[in-house]
Design an enzyme around this catalytic site. Sequence first.
Site, short mmCIF file in Angstrom:
data_model
loop_
_atom_site.label_atom_id
_atom_site.label_comp_id
_atom_site.label_asym_id
_atom_site.label_seq_id
_atom_site.Cartn_x
_atom_site.Cartn_y
_atom_site.Cartn_z
N SER A 28 0.74 2.29 4.63
CA SER A 28 -0.12 3.25 5.34
C SER A 28 -0.09 3.03 6.85
O SER A 28 -0.19 3.99 7.62
CB SER A 28 -1.55 3.20 4.81
OG SER A 28 -2.20 2.03 5.23
N ASN A 29 0.06 1.79 7.28
CA ASN A 29 0.18 1.55 8.73
C ASN A 29 1.46 2.19 9.26
O ASN A 29 1.47 2.80 10.32
CB ASN A 29 0.16 0.05 9.04
CG ASN A 29 -1.26 -0.50 9.10
OD1 ASN A 29 -1.99 -0.24 10.04
ND2 ASN A 29 -1.66 -1.23 8.08
N ARG A 59 5.97 -11.27 3.68
CA ARG A 59 6.94 -12.37 3.61
C ARG A 59 6.68 -13.33 4.76
O ARG A 59 6.37 -12.91 5.88
CB ARG A 59 8.37 -11.84 3.80
CG ARG A 59 8.86 -10.93 2.75
CD ARG A 59 9.37 -11.64 1.52
NE ARG A 59 10.38 -12.65 1.81
CZ ARG A 59 10.74 -13.58 0.93
NH1 ARG A 59 10.18 -13.63 -0.26
NH2 ARG A 59 11.68 -14.46 1.23
N ILE A 60 6.82 -14.60 4.47
CA ILE A 60 6.80 -15.60 5.54
C ILE A 60 8.19 -15.60 6.14
O ILE A 60 9.19 -15.65 5.41
CB ILE A 60 6.43 -16.98 4.98
CG1 ILE A 60 4.98 -16.95 4.48
CG2 ILE A 60 6.62 -18.07 6.04
CD1 ILE A 60 4.54 -18.20 3.76
N HIS A 69 -2.53 -8.13 11.03
CA HIS A 69 -3.13 -8.98 9.99
C HIS A 69 -4.58 -8.55 9.79
O HIS A 69 -5.31 -8.34 10.77
CB HIS A 69 -3.06 -10.45 10.41
CG HIS A 69 -3.62 -11.36 9.37
ND1 HIS A 69 -2.96 -11.62 8.18
CD2 HIS A 69 -4.80 -12.04 9.31
CE1 HIS A 69 -3.70 -12.43 7.44
NE2 HIS A 69 -4.81 -12.70 8.10
N THR A 88 4.85 -15.66 15.74
CA THR A 88 5.48 -16.95 15.99
C THR A 88 5.89 -17.52 14.64
O THR A 88 5.65 -16.90 13.60
CB THR A 88 4.51 -17.94 16.68
OG1 THR A 88 3.47 -18.24 15.75
CG2 THR A 88 3.93 -17.38 17.96
N LEU A 138 2.52 -18.96 10.36
CA LEU A 138 2.03 -17.79 9.63
C LEU A 138 0.75 -17.21 10.25
O LEU A 138 -0.21 -17.94 10.50
CB LEU A 138 1.75 -18.18 8.17
CG LEU A 138 1.18 -17.07 7.28
CD1 LEU A 138 2.21 -15.98 7.04
CD2 LEU A 138 0.68 -17.64 5.97
N ASP A 139 0.76 -15.92 10.47
CA ASP A 139 -0.41 -15.20 10.99
C ASP A 139 -1.00 -15.88 12.22
O ASP A 139 -2.20 -16.19 12.29
CB ASP A 139 -1.48 -15.03 9.89
CG ASP A 139 -0.95 -14.18 8.75
OD1 ASP A 139 -0.15 -13.26 9.00
OD2 ASP A 139 -1.34 -14.44 7.60
N GLU A 167 -7.42 -0.58 11.42
CA GLU A 167 -6.05 -1.11 11.52
C GLU A 167 -5.11 -0.05 12.08
O GLU A 167 -4.33 -0.31 13.00
CB GLU A 167 -5.51 -1.53 10.13
CG GLU A 167 -6.08 -2.81 9.61
CD GLU A 167 -5.34 -3.28 8.36
OE1 GLU A 167 -4.11 -3.19 8.31
OE2 GLU A 167 -6.01 -3.75 7.42
C1 GRF Z 1 -2.91 -4.08 5.53
O1 GRF Z 1 -4.23 -4.52 5.42
C2 GRF Z 1 -2.14 -4.98 6.43
O2 GRF Z 1 -2.88 -5.41 7.53
C3 GRF Z 1 -1.89 -6.13 5.50
O3 GRF Z 1 -1.56 -5.52 4.29
C4 GRF Z 1 -2.18 -4.27 4.22
C5 GRF Z 1 -1.05 -3.30 4.02
O4 GRF Z 1 -1.41 -2.00 4.20
N1 GRF Z 1 -1.00 -7.08 6.03
P1 GRF Z 1 -0.32 -0.87 4.34
O5 GRF Z 1 0.87 -1.26 3.48
O6 GRF Z 1 0.04 -0.70 5.78
O7 GRF Z 1 -1.01 0.33 3.76
#
Ligand code: GRF
Length: 216
Positions: free
Chosen positions: A19-20, A97-98, A115, A147, A150-151, A180
């Site tokens: 969705s992002n 994925r890391i 994140h 970096t 992670l996160d 987001e």
């Molecule tokens: C979102 O909360 C993103 O921040 C996280 O996983 C979720 C994925 O959402 N890392 P989408 O796939 O962008 O809908």
Amino acid sequence: MTDSSKKCRIVILISGRGSNMQSIVETIKKKQLAAEVVAVIANKADALGIQWAQEQGLVTEVLEHKAFASRQQFDDQLATVIQTYQPDYVLLAGFMRILSPSFVEQFDGKLINIHPSLLPLFPGLNTHQQALDAQLQWHGCTVHFVTAVLDHGPIIAQGIVPVQQEDDETSLAGRLLAIEHRVYNEVLQWLVEGRVRLLETGRVQVDGVAHRAFAL
Ligand code: GRF
């Protein structure tokens, strides 16, 4: 990005619904930003976002991590594929994925993640439940340079939403998702306009922007 005649080339990496990624693609269309999503790449063939991206006529690639013998081999191949698109930025959008240090190094200053927590709180998974368990009254998201940890990494922007008494993981995640999308899109706009600078001190400066904070 400073040359205004050149479009900012963006590669987006996803693992799931995307969705992002969708909101970024739609913003580029609507706002006519000088940006182009040159590829959407997933590490899972059944990532829902890949189907959507294909329907939009975007270039897509699936590189299944399971097909590789090691993390390093997958990351090396992923890097090779990404490089063919010559991106200005690589956006991780729900890419679960890391990434290995050599991958991160290769895209230093170009690799950005969202994140779902107010980092440095709650790196890793289950961020919504952790926010609820801690009885936080605000939950949030962070867009940051990646970096090798992670996160973690220089923070470009953050967004917050209130936590409500009756919230569960699902309702809180849903509320957060709206912010987001907003935060990632604002950051994208800054990137495209060439305003985001990663300073030698490790801090981020966004020219002309004093507050990199968003709230619902
Ligand atoms: C979102 O909360 C993103 O921040 C996280 O996983 C979720 C994925 O959402 N890392 P989408 O796939 O962008 O809908």
